[in-house]
Design an enzyme around this catalytic site. Structure first.
Site, PDB file in Angstrom:
ATOM      1  N   GLU A 108       0.095   2.713   5.328  1.00 57.44           N
ATOM      2  CA  GLU A 108       0.954   2.724   6.514  1.00 57.44           C
ATOM      3  C   GLU A 108       0.571   1.595   7.452  1.00 57.44           C
ATOM      4  O   GLU A 108      -0.612   1.384   7.718  1.00 57.44           O
ATOM      5  CB  GLU A 108       0.837   4.067   7.241  1.00 57.44           C
ATOM      6  N   TYR A 125       7.955  -0.849  11.568  1.00 57.02           N
ATOM      7  CA  TYR A 125       7.149   0.137  10.836  1.00 57.02           C
ATOM      8  C   TYR A 125       7.340  -0.090   9.343  1.00 57.02           C
ATOM      9  O   TYR A 125       8.453  -0.348   8.864  1.00 57.02           O
ATOM     10  CB  TYR A 125       7.579   1.563  11.184  1.00 57.02           C
TER      11      TYR A 125
END
Length: 388
Positions: free
Chosen positions: A197, A109
């Site tokens: 993101e 991530y």
């Protein structure tokens, strides 16, 4: 402003950030053509909507032949995709992104936001890729590594190295990840983003670091500097009332309650919504008419908040600082007459010329419910809405 995944990846490519080969399609036939151009024997067909959780809702599917690409695309295009971020009503899928399938070794991530407490950008990385970052933060916060980046210094190498060490990468992967993060920071700052993101950021078996997913949001107030990004706006993905409100420069956000709110000032608007909830009600919207609450502006605000059939009462809470309460009162009375408002209207005016404003409402011949305090106004609005 939000953009689609395929648009965020176009921006990534502009900065040399690696993304899978792929293309956009609005029909199953176009999806097949994109897959042919991409090549290979494995593809991913991804619904393009402004919401996360698409895979769980059936909006992301693998295809192992061109026929299957076309078949999967026909299933996704036109479907109403329901995820935890769309609400029960879901969103209509109008287009898909068709990409090459990758040999994934590891999912990570990587994300970036503006941290208001430290007043600087923060880049976050985690080994828990493919999992909702909120869940990771709640259950295993130690697995999130953060770098608070001094905007005066920019993305110095040690910031990226700290994050990359936290991901457990070494050798060539270490260098590629540092380069990736540096480019992401550059894109974030230069495009005036409020969010970037990548979940997941993948390590392939070939040793590449690639953004498998991409999400970007942008500061609305900076869009005048980025006409290319403003052109990416997809009105189909936005609430029609919020789109209409922007035409009149009104700050409006639709909510699920039944008490319409018209307030001047964002802080007062949030306090008004809070006190409505304290008295057992639910606000139907956030609506800040701003300091220059002219008669025309007030009428446009009423048009928008009353267009929702679930609104059972309206609470007007105005503080006369920049604007005079008597001017606002004239606008409220005029709008109520012009629009033939049928629902109960609770009005609280405080500040400059508030006494004169209340007199205007009393002499208008309309049945306004007046209040002197926020608590009284909220209680009366909840009662008028039939909640209590």
């Amino acid at each position: 402003m939000k953009v689609h995944e395929y648009q965020a990846k176009e921006i990534f490519k502009e900065y040399g950030i690696p993304v899978p080969k792929g293309g956009l399609a609005t029909t199953p036939q176009e999806a097949r053509k994109v897959a042919e151009e991409v090549g290979g024997n494995l593809w991913v067909v991804k619904a393009q909507i402004h919401a996360g959780g698409r895979g769980k809702g059936g909006g992301v599917k693998l295809a192992r032949s061109l026929d299957e690409v076309e078949q999967v695309a026909s299933q996704i295009i036109g479907m109403t995709l329901v995820t935890h971020q769309t609400g029960p009503e879901g969103k209509l899928v109008r287009k898909v992104l068709v990409e090459e399938g990758l040999n994934i070794e590891k999912e990570l991530y990587l994300g970036m936001v503006i941290d208001r407490s430290s007043e600087c950008p923060v880049m976050m990385a985690s080994t828990e890729g493919g999992v909702e970052i909120e869940k990771v933060a709640a259950e295993t916060p130690e697995k999130i590594v953060k770098a608070f980046i001094d905007p005066a210094l920019g993305m110095l190498p040690f910031y990226a190295r700290k994050l990359t060490f936290g991901l457990g990468l070494s050798g060539d992967l270490f260098k590629k990840a540092v380069s990736f993060m540096t480019k992401l920071y550059q894109a974030f700052i230069e495009k005036d983003a409020s969010l970037a993101e990548i979940n997941p950021l993948v390590i392939t078996k070939e040793g590449d670091v690639i953004a498998l997913d991409a999400k970007m949001n942008f500061d609305d107030d900076a869009l005048y500097r980025h006409p290319d990004i403003a052109a990416m706006r997809d009105l189909d993905e936005e609430d029609p009332l919020e789109v209409e409100a922007k035409k009149y420069d009104l700050n409006f956000i639709k909510l699920d309650g039944n008490i319409g709110c018209m307030v001047n000032g964002a802080g007062l608007a949030m306090a008004t919504m809070d006190i409505i909830k304290i008295y057992g009600g639910e606000p139907a919207n956030f609506l800040d008419v701003g300091g220059a609450a002219s008669a025309e502006r007030v009428e446009n605000a009423f048009k928008i908040l009353l267009s929702e059939p679930n609104v059972k009462a309206v609470l007007v809470n105005i503080f006369g600082g920049i604007v005079r309460c008597d001017r606002v009162a004239k606008g409220i009375a005029q709008a109520a007459k012009n629009l033939e408002v049928k629902v109960p209207m609770v009005v609280r005016l405080e500040g400059t010329n508030s006494k004169e404003g209340m007199e205007i409402l009393e002499k208008s011949g309309l049945s306004f419910i007046t209040a002197k305090s926020m608590a009284e106004a909220a209680e009366k609005a909840v009662q008028a809405a039939g909640i209590k």
